[in-house]
Motif scaffolding. Structure first.
Motif, PDB file in Angstrom:
ATOM      1  N   ASN A 113      43.050  26.456  59.916  1.00  0.00           N
ATOM      2  CA  ASN A 113      42.246  26.572  61.131  1.00  0.00           C
ATOM      3  C   ASN A 113      43.040  27.378  62.157  1.00  0.00           C
ATOM      4  OD1 ASN A 113      40.666  26.277  63.406  1.00  0.00           O
ATOM      5  ND2 ASN A 113      41.187  24.129  63.734  1.00  0.00           N
TER       6      ASN A 113
ATOM      7  N   TYR B  87      44.487  21.010  61.518  1.00  0.00           N
ATOM      8  CA  TYR B  87      44.972  22.350  61.156  1.00  0.00           C
ATOM      9  C   TYR B  87      44.173  22.950  59.996  1.00  0.00           C
ATOM     10  CZ  TYR B  87      49.101  21.460  64.054  1.00  0.00           C
ATOM     11  OH  TYR B  87      49.952  21.195  65.105  1.00  0.00           O
ATOM     12  N   GLU B  88      43.270  22.138  59.419  1.00  0.00           N
ATOM     13  CA  GLU B  88      42.451  22.598  58.302  1.00  0.00           C
ATOM     14  C   GLU B  88      41.010  22.807  58.774  1.00  0.00           C
ATOM     15  OE1 GLU B  88      43.179  20.043  54.719  1.00  0.00           O
ATOM     16  OE2 GLU B  88      44.632  19.113  56.092  1.00  0.00           O
ATOM     17  N   MET B  89      40.359  23.807  58.178  1.00  0.00           N
ATOM     18  CA  MET B  89      38.953  24.055  58.501  1.00  0.00           C
ATOM     19  C   MET B  89      38.047  23.099  57.746  1.00  0.00           C
ATOM     20  SD  MET B  89      38.592  28.183  58.828  1.00  0.00           S
ATOM     21  CE  MET B  89      39.149  28.557  57.183  1.00  0.00           C
TER      22      MET B  89
ATOM     23  N   HIS C  94      43.367  26.370  65.993  1.00  0.00           N
ATOM     24  CA  HIS C  94      44.028  25.160  66.476  1.00  0.00           C
ATOM     25  C   HIS C  94      44.860  25.494  67.717  1.00  0.00           C
ATOM     26  CE1 HIS C  94      46.602  21.620  66.667  1.00  0.00           C
ATOM     27  NE2 HIS C  94      45.876  21.045  65.725  1.00  0.00           N
TER      28      HIS C  94
END
Length: 341
Positions: A80, A339-341, A83
């Motif tokens: 992501n 931090y991840e989509m 962020h």
């Protein structure tokens, strides 16, 4: 948001390369490594575990100011990029153009101080290091000083030659500017601290020598000060430039350990327990099993999973090992992070 008692921001730097990126591979193929270069596939292959480093940061290091992901120009598909704490830094953003392109991790490390927005206090994580337990600011910086273990060692030529030469060169710089006995006598609490356990004996046995014989390295994330790097670039520009001019890792390179050693010699450090974390070099199945157990039991706060130096895994063995490592990390960090989509 940093904790109320944190008087200064602390950033994290992560270096990562996608060894399967066809554009990166094409650029790399334009340069031929020398006979003394370290161009092993294990330096670039992807264990697909970076996501767990980010999950660990979110869960176990909420105090972090910014996370700098340093790359050739590619980023993981799952990342992501929006962020608020994340900053993507390309090599061309901070490494002088005369050294680019580079496939030398030492060049990438030696120039961190050129990242303009980077805080004075930062922690450097390789992509094979992971947080596996809650941490606090004082695990990395205490009273403004980098946390480290000041332990003397005798450098053995049986060690991996690249690490061996890096240790020799760092010790050489220390001996050029410092008297080892004066350094230790002026900071006995730092060099003979109870947190080092039995490893104090190493320093006790080697402290009688008139010069630094070498510094034991923990192979874990490094707490560094930006000002330390700037100071050493002013003192030894030619030596650091020689390393940066190498397209690939070379035996006579300096690496980031030079900055850690300088901090120890100048007294700019706070003693940290040797049990803070552990590094595993995956030379055989027994060590690999121990590493997986260390993760699942969360025996320390950080771990380094180091690709073998001399032992070469087959593609099949690497694939199986990767699956087992991912399963172990997922057992303690199963939830997707911001931090991840």
């Amino acid at each position: 948001m940093k904790p109320r008692n944190q008087a200064y921001p602390i950033d994290i730097i992560i270096t990562w390369v996608d060894g399967n990126d066809p554009k990166w591979l094409m650029e790399k193929m334009q340069y031929a490594p020398s006979t003394t270069s370290d161009d092993r596939a294990s330096r670039y292959r992807d264990w697909e575990t970076l996501v767990y480093l980010f999950r660990g940061i979110e869960q176990f290091a909420p105090w972090v100011n910014h996370v700098y992901l340093v790359t050739w120009g590619h980023t993981p598909k799952w990342l992501n990029n929006a962020h608020a704490k994340l900053k993507i830094i390309n090599h061309s953003d901070y490494i002088p153009s005369k050294y680019l392109p580079t496939f030398n991790s030492h060049t990438i490390e030696l120039n961190f101080h050129r990242i303009q927005e980077l805080s004075e206090h930062f922690v450097y994580f390789n992509d094979d290091t992971f947080l596996i337990k809650p941490t606090k600011v004082e695990d990395f910086f205490n009273k403004g000083k980098p946390c480290d273990s000041a332990i003397l060692t005798a450098i053995s030529h049986k060690e991996d030659s690249f690490y061996c030469f890096s240790k020799h060169r760092a010790a050489g710089i220390m001996n050029k500017y410092f008297d080892s006995q004066k350094v230790i006598r002026s900071n006995l609490w730092g060099w003979y601290n109870y947190k080092y356990g039995k490893m104090i004996l190493r320093s006790w046995m080697l402290s009688g020598f008139p010069r630094f014989t070498g510094i034991w390295q923990h192979h874990l994330p490094s707490s560094l000060c930006k000002s330390t790097m700037i100071e050493l670039w002013k003192k030894e520009p030619e030596k650091l430039e020689q390393t940066c001019a190498h397209k690939f890792r070379e035996m006579l390179d300096f690496n980031q350990w030079l900055f850690k050693c300088w901090q120890l010699a100048t007294g700019n450090f706070y003693p940290r327990s040797v049990n803070f974390g552990k590094s595993f070099i995956l030379d055989n199945q027994d060590i690999f099993s121990d590493a997986l157990s260390y993760i699942k039991k969360q025996n320390g706060k950080v771990i380094c999973i180091n690709d073998p130096n001399d032992y070469v895994m087959s593609d099949e063995a690497f694939g199986e090992a990767k699956i087992r490592l991912i399963q172990s990390l997922d057992s303690i960090l199963p939830n997707q992070s911001a931090y991840e989509m």
